[in-house]
Structure formats: C-alpha cells, structure tokens
Design a protein around this motif. Structure first.
Motif, PDB file in Angstrom:
ATOM      1  N   GLN A 174     110.225 122.192  52.525  1.00  0.00           N
ATOM      2  CA  GLN A 174     109.689 123.410  52.743  1.00  0.00           C
ATOM      3  C   GLN A 174     108.765 123.898  51.512  1.00  0.00           C
ATOM      4  O   GLN A 174     108.798 123.567  50.406  1.00  0.00           O
ATOM      5  CB  GLN A 174     110.675 124.686  52.975  1.00  0.00           C
ATOM      6  CG  GLN A 174     111.578 124.397  53.974  1.00  0.00           C
ATOM      7  CD  GLN A 174     112.776 125.511  54.071  1.00  0.00           C
ATOM      8  OE1 GLN A 174     113.596 125.130  52.909  1.00  0.00           O
ATOM      9  NE2 GLN A 174     112.726 126.377  54.803  1.00  0.00           N
ATOM     10  N   SER A 205     106.480 127.613  50.374  1.00  0.00           N
ATOM     11  CA  SER A 205     105.794 128.912  50.790  1.00  0.00           C
ATOM     12  C   SER A 205     105.058 129.094  49.646  1.00  0.00           C
ATOM     13  O   SER A 205     105.342 128.929  48.519  1.00  0.00           O
ATOM     14  CB  SER A 205     106.929 129.763  50.912  1.00  0.00           C
ATOM     15  OG  SER A 205     107.885 129.453  52.172  1.00  0.00           O
ATOM     16  N   GLU A 245     104.603 130.569  54.674  1.00  0.00           N
ATOM     17  CA  GLU A 245     105.285 129.548  54.969  1.00  0.00           C
ATOM     18  C   GLU A 245     104.315 128.072  55.434  1.00  0.00           C
ATOM     19  O   GLU A 245     104.130 128.128  56.533  1.00  0.00           O
ATOM     20  CB  GLU A 245     106.635 129.733  55.952  1.00  0.00           C
ATOM     21  CG  GLU A 245     107.544 128.554  55.494  1.00  0.00           C
ATOM     22  CD  GLU A 245     108.789 128.716  56.324  1.00  0.00           C
ATOM     23  OE1 GLU A 245     109.742 128.072  56.253  1.00  0.00           O
ATOM     24  OE2 GLU A 245     108.783 129.408  57.432  1.00  0.00           O
ATOM     25  N   LYS A 276     107.382 123.901  56.787  1.00  0.00           N
ATOM     26  CA  LYS A 276     108.505 124.741  57.362  1.00  0.00           C
ATOM     27  C   LYS A 276     109.644 123.842  57.470  1.00  0.00           C
ATOM     28  O   LYS A 276     110.893 124.175  57.129  1.00  0.00           O
ATOM     29  CB  LYS A 276     108.490 124.994  58.706  1.00  0.00           C
ATOM     30  CG  LYS A 276     107.294 126.198  58.674  1.00  0.00           C
ATOM     31  CD  LYS A 276     106.871 126.813  60.019  1.00  0.00           C
ATOM     32  CE  LYS A 276     105.847 127.916  59.979  1.00  0.00           C
ATOM     33  NZ  LYS A 276     105.373 128.143  61.265  1.00  0.00           N
ATOM     34  N   ASP A 277     109.579 122.572  57.589  1.00  0.00           N
ATOM     35  CA  ASP A 277     110.697 121.647  57.818  1.00  0.00           C
ATOM     36  C   ASP A 277     110.080 120.293  57.989  1.00  0.00           C
ATOM     37  O   ASP A 277     110.262 119.760  59.139  1.00  0.00           O
ATOM     38  CB  ASP A 277     111.673 122.075  58.960  1.00  0.00           C
ATOM     39  CG  ASP A 277     112.960 121.465  58.857  1.00  0.00           C
ATOM     40  OD1 ASP A 277     112.956 120.329  57.944  1.00  0.00           O
ATOM     41  OD2 ASP A 277     113.872 121.479  59.795  1.00  0.00           O
ATOM     42  N   ASP A 305     101.113 123.848  62.253  1.00  0.00           N
ATOM     43  CA  ASP A 305     102.053 125.109  61.988  1.00  0.00           C
ATOM     44  C   ASP A 305     103.312 124.532  60.942  1.00  0.00           C
ATOM     45  O   ASP A 305     104.408 124.958  61.240  1.00  0.00           O
ATOM     46  CB  ASP A 305     102.775 125.488  63.277  1.00  0.00           C
ATOM     47  CG  ASP A 305     101.603 125.979  64.137  1.00  0.00           C
ATOM     48  OD1 ASP A 305     100.604 126.119  63.743  1.00  0.00           O
ATOM     49  OD2 ASP A 305     101.744 125.695  65.427  1.00  0.00           O
ATOM     50  N   GLY A 306     102.933 123.815  60.070  1.00  0.00           N
ATOM     51  CA  GLY A 306     103.912 123.362  58.977  1.00  0.00           C
ATOM     52  C   GLY A 306     105.103 122.389  59.503  1.00  0.00           C
ATOM     53  O   GLY A 306     105.980 122.318  58.704  1.00  0.00           O
TER      54      GLY A 306
END
Length: 258
Positions: free
Chosen positions: A14, A16, A21, A24-25, A227-228
């Motif tokens: 992750q 940020s 963020e 994210k994962d 979107d991460g």
C-alpha cells in the motif's frame, strides 16, 4: 544454485500520500527472466508501484522481497523489518531503472554518463568499465555517439543512452517507467527494439507502458492496473483478446482505437 523461487515479490503493498491512497493492495510474484507489462489509465498507481520497488517511494504498508530476502516490511507507515544497510544496497543495485525523462548529466559525454555509476559506486577498474560502456553503447546502436553531449542527441537516442547507463550496473531486474511516453512517435521504435532485445536475452523486466503492441508482443504477463489495484492479469492473449473485467474492456477500447 539460487535459493529463491521469485526474483521479486510484493505482498499487500500500500502507498498513501496523505489522505490519497495510491496503491491499495498490490501482491505480485515475478520469476527470473519474466517480462511483465503494466498497463492502465493515468492515476492508476503504475509508476508509484515501480518507484516503490526500488525505494524511490517508501511504501505505507506491505512487504517487498528481492531474490527471496525480505527487503522491507512496513505497516501503518512504520518500518517493521528491513535488511541491513549493506545487503539493501546490494539488492538495490540489482534493479536498474529507466524513467520517462532521461535524467542524463548534460555536462558529461554519453560515454561518461554510462561509466559514471560503475566507477563511482562499484569502484571498478576504469579501463574495464570503459570497454563495457562502449560495448553497451554499441548494443543500443549508439557507438558513434560516445563523445557527444546529451543535448546533441534526439530524445530517442538519449533514452537509449539511459538504458545503457542502467545496464552498466549489470542489474538482474530492469524497471521501465513509460520509457517512450516523452518521445516523438518516430523515435519510439528504436527504444522498443532495444527493450525487445533485452527481453529476448532473458532480462527480468517490469515495464509500465502505453505501447500496447509492445506489451502484446513481448510480455509474458500483462497487468491491468486501475484505482490502485491489479484489476486483471494474464497472458497478452488473455488480456487483449479476452479481457474479463468491464474496466479492462473499456480501457482497451479507448487506447486501441486511437
């Protein structure tokens, strides 16, 4: 005999920036010699992910393994565990990186740019390094430009010098962050050809790219990031011919019709 299954691995990474963020994962396993192309819309976190691998960005959480060693483990923006400094430096030198911008030293010749890191960092023999640097410039098709200064070269030539400079450190992994996006269209092919040769020679490569033809032709695996997260991954055929996710389908429609 190497005692690791994956040359590079991330678990639940992750990142940020304040409230934002960006990653994210992200969990990924990369085998030695694998070529992975990362595609996706702007703002997906693709470049941030690459930069976090070689510590240009510090992850907020997750684990990064290099050649089987736990390189870094962070949670809640705090370091839980990391390798000792000497070992970290050794592993970081295993990762070469090419950026969108070439970042060459304008006051040094092409040859000096390629020689600088091995001489300064590895304290290697200058004559040996010079010979290797000239060989690398020949490899990227720029042997005759050794004594020129970067501002005398086209953008495509400068990017090929930047690739030679990264290769001069003899990395085991090459990270490419949109290496052709700042180039005029007619200069893109020369840079991609150098990258194709590297892939054919078995270099482990992670490449963030907008060049869909290159990804389709060269990648062992394509990751679609948005979107991460890694929203979808598969072989080039799976991603380009049979994408499953609506977001992937829409992205490919928008870039392939241009």
């Amino acid at each position: 005999m190497e005692n690791y299954e994956y040359i590079l691995e991330t678990e639940h990474v992750q990142k940020s920036f304040g409230e934002l963020e960006v990653l994210k994962d992200i969990s990924l396993k990369v085998k030695k010699g694998e070529v992975i192309c990362i595609i996706g819309p702007s703002g997906a976190g693709k470049s941030t992910f690459l930069r976090s691998l070689n510590q240009l960005e510090k992850i907020t959480g997750g684990k990064i393994f290099v050649k089987g060693d736990l390189f870094l483990h962070r949670e809640n923006d705090k370091t839980v565990e990391k390798l000792d400094r000497k070992k970290r430096q050794e592993l970081l030198l295993e990762m070469g990186m090419c950026f969108q911008r070439f970042n060459l030293f304008p006051h040094k010749t092409v040859l000096e740019n390629v020689m600088l890191a091995p001489v300064e960092v590895k304290k290697a023999d200058k004559d040996t390094i010079k010979k290797e640097a000239l060989d690398l410039l020949a490899k990227v098709g720029l042997a005759e430009k050794a004594d020129e200064y970067p501002n005398r070269l086209s953008g495509g030539q400068q990017q090929r010098v930047a690739i030679a400079r990264a290769l001069a450190m003899k990395p085991e992994i090459m990270l490419f962050d949109e290496p052709t996006s700042a180039l005029d269209p007619e200069l893109v092919g020369d840079v991609l050809n150098v990258m194709k040769e590297l892939a054919a020679e078995g270099m482990t490569m992670l490449c963030v790219t907008h060049e869909m033809g290159f990804a389709r032709e060269v990648a062992d695996r394509v990751l679609f990031m948005a979107d991460g997260i890694i929203m979808e991954e598969g072989t080039p055929e799976e991603i380009f011919e049979h994408p499953k996710k609506e977001r992937t389908i829409n992205f490919l429609k928008s870039v392939l019709k241009q």
